[in-house]
Motif scaffolding. Structure first.
Motif, PDB file in Angstrom:
ATOM      1  N   MET A   1      31.533  92.156  47.768  1.00 34.08           N
ATOM      2  CA  MET A   1      32.453  93.256  48.031  1.00 34.08           C
ATOM      3  C   MET A   1      33.076  93.687  46.713  1.00 34.08           C
ATOM      4  O   MET A   1      33.574  92.879  45.953  1.00 34.08           O
ATOM      5  N   ARG A   2      33.038  95.005  46.462  1.00 31.82           N
ATOM      6  CA  ARG A   2      33.605  95.549  45.233  1.00 31.82           C
ATOM      7  C   ARG A   2      34.877  96.313  45.579  1.00 31.82           C
ATOM      8  O   ARG A   2      34.902  97.101  46.519  1.00 31.82           O
ATOM      9  N   PHE A   3      35.884  96.077  44.787  1.00 34.24           N
ATOM     10  CA  PHE A   3      37.141  96.799  44.948  1.00 34.24           C
ATOM     11  C   PHE A   3      37.158  97.975  43.986  1.00 34.24           C
ATOM     12  O   PHE A   3      36.739  97.839  42.830  1.00 34.24           O
ATOM     13  N   PRO A   4      37.649  99.123  44.423  1.00 34.91           N
ATOM     14  CA  PRO A   4      37.716 100.260  43.493  1.00 34.91           C
ATOM     15  C   PRO A   4      38.758 100.000  42.414  1.00 34.91           C
ATOM     16  O   PRO A   4      39.767  99.331  42.641  1.00 34.91           O
ATOM     17  N   ARG A   5      38.486 100.538  41.234  1.00 32.89           N
ATOM     18  CA  ARG A   5      39.442 100.383  40.127  1.00 32.89           C
ATOM     19  C   ARG A   5      40.680 101.213  40.413  1.00 32.89           C
ATOM     20  O   ARG A   5      40.579 102.378  40.805  1.00 32.89           O
TER      21      ARG A   5
END
Length: 114
Positions: A1-5
């Motif tokens: 899972m990638r979190f937005p910057r």
């Protein structure tokens, strides 16, 4: 899972809240030992991060596209028809005068004309 910057505004708000909470903790506790020094030293980078993030957010607002796009083939920096060789031969005052005349549509690139 990638979190937005997070954007600059989010960083500024988070850093400001951290700085304020550290400062309040420092003032309420009134500690004058190693923990007090650490809290005070952590306030400094949080304030710096807040300031840099605010500046970055302001610059992002300034990068929005202009309402009138530039005409193709026409320089956008304001140096209409004057090349580097011409600028080298002119005195700085003459260069400014020539640029103003060219901008107003009078005279030639050499400054001659009325």
């Amino acid at each position: 899972m990638r979190f937005p910057r997070p954007d600059a505004r989010t960083k500024a708000v988070v850093a400001a809240l951290l700085a304020v909470s550290l400062l309040v903790t420092l003032v309420v506790r009134g500690r004058q030992d190693l923990l007090g020094v650490v809290l005070a030293l952590l306030c400094v980078p949080m304030v710096m991060i807040t300031a840099v993030s605010v500046v970055a957010a302001r610059q992002e607002d300034g990068r929005r596209p202009a309402a009138t796009p530039a005409t193709p083939g026409q320089p956008t920096d304001g140096l209409y028809g004057i090349d580097a060789d011409t600028l080298e031969t002119l005195d700085p005052r003459d260069a400014v005068r020539v640029m103003r005349e060219r901008h107003r549509g009078r005279g030639s690139a050499t400054g001659e004309g009325g």
